[in-house]
Design an enzyme around this catalytic site. Structure first.
Site, PDB file in Angstrom:
ATOM      1  N   CYS A   1       0.811  -1.220   0.000  1.00  0.00           N
ATOM      2  CA  CYS A   1       0.000   0.000   0.000  1.00  0.00           C
ATOM      3  C   CYS A   1       0.839   1.263   0.000  1.00  0.00           C
ATOM      4  CB  CYS A   1      -0.866   0.057   1.249  1.00  0.00           C
ATOM      5  SG  CYS A   1      -1.754  -1.447   1.582  1.00  0.00           S
TER       6      CYS A   1
ATOM      7  N   ASN B   1      -5.200   3.503   0.421  1.00  0.00           N
ATOM      8  CA  ASN B   1      -4.677   2.616  -0.627  1.00  0.00           C
ATOM      9  C   ASN B   1      -5.856   2.166  -1.520  1.00  0.00           C
ATOM     10  OD1 ASN B   1      -5.969   0.967   1.246  1.00  0.00           O
ATOM     11  ND2 ASN B   1      -4.728  -0.761   0.648  1.00  0.00           N
ATOM     12  N   PRO B   2      -5.603   1.369  -2.563  1.00  0.00           N
ATOM     13  CA  PRO B   2      -6.670   1.048  -3.526  1.00  0.00           C
ATOM     14  C   PRO B   2      -7.912   0.374  -2.953  1.00  0.00           C
ATOM     15  CG  PRO B   2      -4.564   0.550  -4.493  1.00  0.00           C
ATOM     16  CD  PRO B   2      -4.288   0.929  -3.075  1.00  0.00           C
ATOM     17  N   CYS B   3      -7.752  -0.497  -2.011  1.00  0.00           N
ATOM     18  CA  CYS B   3      -8.984  -1.166  -1.523  1.00  0.00           C
ATOM     19  C   CYS B   3      -9.577  -0.508  -0.291  1.00  0.00           C
ATOM     20  CB  CYS B   3      -8.696  -2.641  -1.313  1.00  0.00           C
ATOM     21  SG  CYS B   3      -8.104  -3.421  -2.824  1.00  0.00           S
ATOM     22  N   GLY B   4      -8.994   0.611   0.161  1.00  0.00           N
ATOM     23  CA  GLY B   4      -9.646   1.438   1.181  1.00  0.00           C
ATOM     24  C   GLY B   4      -9.292   1.140   2.623  1.00  0.00           C
ATOM     25  N   GLU B   5      -8.555   0.050   2.868  1.00  0.00           N
ATOM     26  CA  GLU B   5      -8.336  -0.349   4.261  1.00  0.00           C
ATOM     27  C   GLU B   5      -7.174   0.381   4.925  1.00  0.00           C
ATOM     28  OE1 GLU B   5      -7.803  -2.186   1.620  1.00  0.00           O
ATOM     29  OE2 GLU B   5      -5.954  -3.358   1.749  1.00  0.00           O
TER      30      GLU B   5
ATOM     31  N   THR C   1      -7.463  -9.606   1.358  1.00  0.00           N
ATOM     32  CA  THR C   1      -6.779 -10.905   1.246  1.00  0.00           C
ATOM     33  C   THR C   1      -7.231 -11.722   0.030  1.00  0.00           C
ATOM     34  OG1 THR C   1      -8.259 -12.257   2.676  1.00  0.00           O
ATOM     35  CG2 THR C   1      -6.518 -11.026   3.770  1.00  0.00           C
ATOM     36  N   GLY C   2      -7.403 -11.013  -1.096  1.00  0.00           N
ATOM     37  CA  GLY C   2      -7.853 -11.657  -2.333  1.00  0.00           C
ATOM     38  C   GLY C   2      -7.034 -12.888  -2.703  1.00  0.00           C
ATOM     39  N   THR C   3      -5.722 -12.749  -2.734  1.00  0.00           N
ATOM     40  CA  THR C   3      -4.896 -13.921  -3.074  1.00  0.00           C
ATOM     41  C   THR C   3      -4.397 -14.663  -1.838  1.00  0.00           C
ATOM     42  OG1 THR C   3      -3.475 -12.153  -3.876  1.00  0.00           O
ATOM     43  CG2 THR C   3      -3.858 -13.978  -5.351  1.00  0.00           C
TER      44      THR C   3
HETATM   45  O1  CDP Z   1      -4.149 -11.016  -0.885  1.00  0.00           O
HETATM   46  P1  CDP Z   1      -3.156  -9.991  -1.330  1.00  0.00           P
HETATM   47  O2  CDP Z   1      -2.021  -9.786  -0.369  1.00  0.00           O
HETATM   48  O3  CDP Z   1      -2.630 -10.270  -2.707  1.00  0.00           O
HETATM   49  O4  CDP Z   1      -3.873  -8.574  -1.491  1.00  0.00           O
HETATM   50  P2  CDP Z   1      -5.251  -7.988  -0.915  1.00  0.00           P
HETATM   51  O5  CDP Z   1      -5.339  -8.184   0.560  1.00  0.00           O
HETATM   52  O6  CDP Z   1      -6.390  -8.480  -1.742  1.00  0.00           O
HETATM   53  O7  CDP Z   1      -5.056  -6.451  -1.195  1.00  0.00           O
HETATM   54  C1  CDP Z   1      -4.273  -5.663  -0.328  1.00  0.00           C
HETATM   55  C2  CDP Z   1      -3.781  -4.441  -1.028  1.00  0.00           C
HETATM   56  O8  CDP Z   1      -2.843  -4.807  -2.042  1.00  0.00           O
HETATM   57  C3  CDP Z   1      -4.835  -3.659  -1.784  1.00  0.00           C
HETATM   58  O9  CDP Z   1      -5.595  -2.828  -0.981  1.00  0.00           O
HETATM   59  C4  CDP Z   1      -3.949  -2.886  -2.733  1.00  0.00           C
HETATM   60  O10 CDP Z   1      -3.329  -1.819  -2.067  1.00  0.00           O
HETATM   61  C5  CDP Z   1      -2.923  -3.914  -3.123  1.00  0.00           C
HETATM   62  N1  CDP Z   1      -3.275  -4.637  -4.388  1.00  0.00           N
HETATM   63  C6  CDP Z   1      -2.902  -4.099  -5.618  1.00  0.00           C
HETATM   64  O11 CDP Z   1      -2.285  -3.050  -5.646  1.00  0.00           O
HETATM   65  N2  CDP Z   1      -3.207  -4.730  -6.795  1.00  0.00           N
HETATM   66  C7  CDP Z   1      -3.907  -5.865  -6.805  1.00  0.00           C
HETATM   67  N3  CDP Z   1      -4.199  -6.440  -7.970  1.00  0.00           N
HETATM   68  C8  CDP Z   1      -4.315  -6.435  -5.571  1.00  0.00           C
HETATM   69  C9  CDP Z   1      -3.975  -5.799  -4.378  1.00  0.00           C
END
Ligand code: CDP
Length: 582
Positions: A98, A279-283, A431-433
């Site tokens: 972030c 950051n992009p997802c707001g958290e 925590t998408g991935t």
């Molecule tokens: O699970 P992972 O650690 O890949 O990421 P996440 O928890 O889904 O996303 C955390 C942060 O990573 C988001 O808020 C973004 O700042 C960054 N992110 C990004 O820049 N580009 C992506 N495609 C996914 C996440």
């Protein structure tokens, strides 16, 4: 495996986790051939992060700390954010997810920010920007006598640049754009994503002020302010603006809103500046030029006791929180930041963002429905515990390593009880991935589906069933392939015959849960989180504009720092759909 003597064979990886790691995380050679096993990847990360210990104790036992970190990750009790997994101990070496970059009101400022964003995207980080400092469209440009093109036209340039730079050659850079609700171009901003398909690499959020919300309440007008001299230049009816942004969000999910005054009330270092963006997802709200590395604890791993007397293992959770805080504090030292100024900001405040994933899985194991008062209590209890323990761990670390250098200038300054190593410790990421790698439910979200059909590369269809649901179904004797397929088609078990009522109550999915419950859960977690909480409030396709307005109102009333909604089917490429998830 020469160095990693303690690497146990057989990390318990799901097939999806394996695929994700192979595609994006494992080191590859120039021809794209994979150069490391998952065990070697986790060892690379553990060892690199453990090295920071030498900064504080020249006799530190790096091997032992490496082993602790390695076990933490390979037990899937905790994972650091993706850039750490990808880049630790490798050439790029940039470990944070972030960033927030300032966008100054000058050509030099705008284009230097654009360059910095490209460098950050290349390393796997996401960038947030506030475009609020830019002069409005059609203002005079002193040096040329021309007219300014305004924030939205510059956003398009950032979007195009992002398109060209795939993050670390893998994922595309994510961006957040925030514009204050009192910026003269706010109406164009609210509508910018429907009008422009070329803003697809941006999440957008309107920066809401308390003054604006009060004007909405009293149906009053409010001032639009020229950012250059802070002088009011026009007035708008607050309710009309609010109605427009709610309607846009109903149409396609954007814009979200962030409550800027509230975010700044929790800004630990107001003397260093105002928080303008997340950051992009707001958290993760951050100061301009600040970065933060996140990490998430997988709560599914902290259940103990027999199935009907399951409870949270707080002893074990405490140990993990303490180790994770140490891990994340080390990460700050081991990351190579793309700019000297970012390095200085990050090391001045030493913010870390420890959060959770697997919350829905935890509730399944405890047999508590997501949409229940009991679930809110669990949320408050478990996050309250994590926040308190992370503060204690940060306090203890400060005794060995010193407090964060800006502490004297922070709101903790005079309080010896708050001599922390880190200006913030907790953040709840999507925590998408990470959740795929850990094979758990993501963040604090409910499950999207109990079972679904996944199409794999060669077009084979694979039925995936939530493991907790499958276990219960088998144990209670109602498991069958046919039923699981029906569930995949329906997306919910609420109306299915042959499933006991108490099971239906516990195994709820995103669409069984009313928007109010989604939001109450977000608020419960926000109460115990230093930074902010990533959460999507899901609405059914037939939800009305009025439903969305109620959610936005409620987010304000419940003390959330922002809100993002998603109405089913309102975006063209929905990532997950019931019976044919990607
Ligand atoms: O699970 P992972 O650690 O890949 O990421 P996440 O928890 O889904 O996303 C955390 C942060 O990573 C988001 O808020 C973004 O700042 C960054 N992110 C990004 O820049 N580009 C992506 N495609 C996914 C996440």
């Amino acid at each position: 495996l020469t160095r990693d003597m303690f690497v146990r064979n057989g990390i318990d990886l799901s097939p999806n986790a394996k695929t994700v790691l192979e595609r994006r995380y494992l080191k590859k050679d120039i021809d794209g051939r994979i150069q490391e096993t998952p065990a070697q990847m986790f060892h690379r990360v553990a060892r690199h992060i453990a090295k920071a210990e030498k900064n504080y104790d020249e006799n530190a036992d790096i091997r032992k700390v490496t082993e602790t970190f390695y076990n933490l990750m390979t037990d899937f009790r905790f994972l650091p954010n993706s850039p750490t997994l990808m880049n630790a101990g490798r050439r790029l070496g940039q470990l944070a997810a972030c960033f927030v970059l300032p966008v100054e009101d000058s050509m030099e400022g705008i284009f230097s920010s654009l360059k910095n964003a490209a460098v950050i995207h290349k390393s796997g980080g996401g960038t947030g920007f506030s475009f609020s400092r830019l002069r409005p469209k059609n203002s005079m440009v002193g040096t040329t006598g021309g007219i300014a093109s305004g924030p939205i036209s510059f956003m398009k340039i950032f979007n195009t640049a992002t398109e060209q730079v795939k993050q670390g050659g893998t994922r595309r850079g994510a961006n957040m754009a925030i514009l204050r609700v009192d910026h003269p171009d706010i109406m164009e901003f609210i509508h910018c994503k429907t009008a422009n398909t070329e803003l697809n690499n941006f999440n957008i959020s309107v920066g809401i002020t308390e003054a604006f919300m009060e004007a909405v309440q009293s149906d009053a007008e409010y001032d639009l302010i020229d950012p250059r001299d802070r002088r009011p230049v026009a007035r708008l009816n607050a309710r009309q603006v609010y109605a427009d942004l709610v309607e846009q969000a109903w149409k396609n999910g954007d814009p979200g809103i962030v409550f800027l005054d509230r975010i700044n009330r929790d800004n630990p270092t107001p003397e260093l500046g105002e928080i303008e963006s997340t950051n992009p997802c707001g958290e993760q709200p951050l100061l301009p030029m600040e970065a933060c590395n996140l990490g998430s604890i997988n709560l599914a791993k902290f259940v103990t006791g027999s199935a009907d007397a399951a409870r949270i293992d707080y002893e074990s959770l405490k140990e993990t929180v303490w180790t994770a805080v140490r891990f994340l504090d080390n990460t700050i030292d081991m990351s190579r930041y793309p700019l000297a100024e970012i390095d200085r900001m990050v090391k001045g405040n030493r913010k870390i963002g420890l959060g959770i994933m697997g919350f829905a899985d935890l509730l399944f194991q405890l047999q508590i429905p997501y949409s229940s008062e009991r679930a809110l209590e669990v949320a408050e209890e478990v996050m309250g515990f994590i926040q308190a323990e992370s503060h204690k761990a940060s306090f203890e670390l400060a005794k060995q390593r010193g407090t964060f250098p800006n502490r004297e200038k922070s709101c903790f300054g005079g309080d010896s009880q708050k001599a922390y190593r880190n200006a913030t410790t907790t953040t709840i990421a999507p925590t998408g991935t990470l959740s795929i790698i850990s094979n758990c439910s993501s963040g604090i979200e409910p499950l999207f589906a109990l079972s679904f059909v996944r199409t794999v590369m060669d077009n084979d269809k694979l039925m995936e069933v939530n493991p907790y649901f499958e276990a219960v179904a088998r144990q209670q004797g109602f498991y069958s392939e046919a039923l699981m397929e029906d569930i995949a088609g329906a997306g919910t078990i609420a109306h299915m015959d042959g499933i006991p009522e108490d099971i239906k109550n516990v195994f709820v999915t995103a669409h069984d849960i009313s928007p109010e419950w989604h939001l109450r859960m977000q608020a419960a977690f926000q109460n115990h989180t230093d930074n902010a909480v990533s959460k999507t409030v899901n609405l059914a396709r037939d939800a009305t504009v009025e439903d969305v307005r109620k959610i936005y109102d409620l987010a304000w009333q419940l003390g959330c720092k922002g809100v993002t909604i998603y109405r089913d089917g309102s975006k063209e490429n929905q990532v997950l759909s019931f019976s044919s998830a990607k």
